[in-house]
Design a protein around this motif. Sequence first.
Motif, PDB file in Angstrom:
ATOM      1  N   TYR A 135       0.866  -1.175   0.000  1.00 17.43           N
ATOM      2  CA  TYR A 135       0.000   0.000   0.000  1.00 17.43           C
ATOM      3  C   TYR A 135       0.901   1.222   0.000  1.00 17.43           C
ATOM      4  O   TYR A 135       1.901   1.269   0.734  1.00 17.43           O
ATOM      5  N   LEU A 136       0.564   2.207  -0.809  1.00 16.07           N
ATOM      6  CA  LEU A 136       1.230   3.503  -0.723  1.00 16.07           C
ATOM      7  C   LEU A 136       0.281   4.428   0.022  1.00 16.07           C
ATOM      8  O   LEU A 136      -0.770   4.807  -0.500  1.00 16.07           O
ATOM      9  N   PHE A 137       0.637   4.735   1.264  1.00 16.02           N
ATOM     10  CA  PHE A 137      -0.186   5.598   2.099  1.00 16.02           C
ATOM     11  C   PHE A 137       0.307   7.037   1.967  1.00 16.02           C
ATOM     12  O   PHE A 137       1.484   7.316   2.183  1.00 16.02           O
ATOM     13  N   ILE A 138      -0.598   7.946   1.642  1.00 11.26           N
ATOM     14  CA  ILE A 138      -0.260   9.367   1.557  1.00 11.26           C
ATOM     15  C   ILE A 138      -0.965  10.082   2.707  1.00 11.26           C
ATOM     16  O   ILE A 138      -2.183   9.968   2.868  1.00 11.26           O
ATOM     17  N   GLY A 139      -0.186  10.769   3.508  1.00  3.72           N
ATOM     18  CA  GLY A 139      -0.752  11.438   4.672  1.00  3.72           C
ATOM     19  C   GLY A 139      -0.388  12.907   4.723  1.00  3.72           C
ATOM     20  O   GLY A 139       0.718  13.301   4.328  1.00  3.72           O
ATOM     21  N   GLU A 140      -1.319  13.728   5.194  1.00  2.00           N
ATOM     22  CA  GLU A 140      -1.033  15.147   5.419  1.00  2.00           C
ATOM     23  C   GLU A 140      -0.348  15.302   6.765  1.00  2.00           C
ATOM     24  O   GLU A 140      -0.800  14.753   7.781  1.00  2.00           O
ATOM     25  N   ILE A 141       0.751  16.033   6.781  1.00  2.00           N
ATOM     26  CA  ILE A 141       1.493  16.248   8.024  1.00  2.00           C
ATOM     27  C   ILE A 141       0.738  17.268   8.873  1.00  2.00           C
ATOM     28  O   ILE A 141       0.614  18.433   8.512  1.00  2.00           O
ATOM     29  N   LYS A 142       0.213  16.804   9.994  1.00  2.00           N
ATOM     30  CA  LYS A 142      -0.572  17.667  10.878  1.00  2.00           C
ATOM     31  C   LYS A 142       0.273  18.294  11.980  1.00  2.00           C
ATOM     32  O   LYS A 142      -0.121  19.286  12.591  1.00  2.00           O
TER      33      LYS A 142
END
Length: 206
Positions: free
Chosen positions: A149-156
């Motif tokens: 899985y390629l997980f893309i996350g916004e840095i909070k």
Amino acid sequence: MMAQNTAQKTNGMRRYETEKKAIGKNVFICPPMPVTIVGTCLNNRPPNFLTVGWVTRANVNPPMIAIGINKSNASADGITMHKTFSVNFPGTDLIEETDYCGLVSGKYKDKSRLFDIFYGELKNAPMIQNCPITLECQLTETIDLPTNYLFIGEIKGAYANENCFTGGKPDVTEINPLLLSMPDNSYWQVGEFLGRACKIGRSLKA
């Protein structure tokens, strides 16, 4: 199959006579890349941590980061479940713990005992106090690939040790990040300073 380059000098650019060798399609990036420890939570289990080398910034604004994780890992389940995760950048002093987190599964071992853990805004993104740089991320997109899985996350949120700054900016020599090269699977640390990015090549613009 060999491809040969002809030695020449054009418009001040250096060209070297060299040969290229075809090495197949399954190519790893040979230069050292940062090693990270991804933090996740699973139901009724202690926080889990997985060593991850396939990590990159993916967007500027909002800031996003992408991580590649094998589908069989417990961390993939945790990210899918809670839509949050952390990315922790260990220094070379954590080489043993970092390597261990990639050797055993969170399905069977409690790896949280190795670290001092803290949380920011996201309650299911455990971060490692022992790491000089840590990020908490909100999942924005999951790309389903054949094995990963390629997980893309916004840095909070991003957190750093105070002693990792020089002149108000993060200092890579103080952070001393753990680096990984492949396919030889070897650990390295930061070496010689060569120049400033976006400045050293300006002479060629003329």
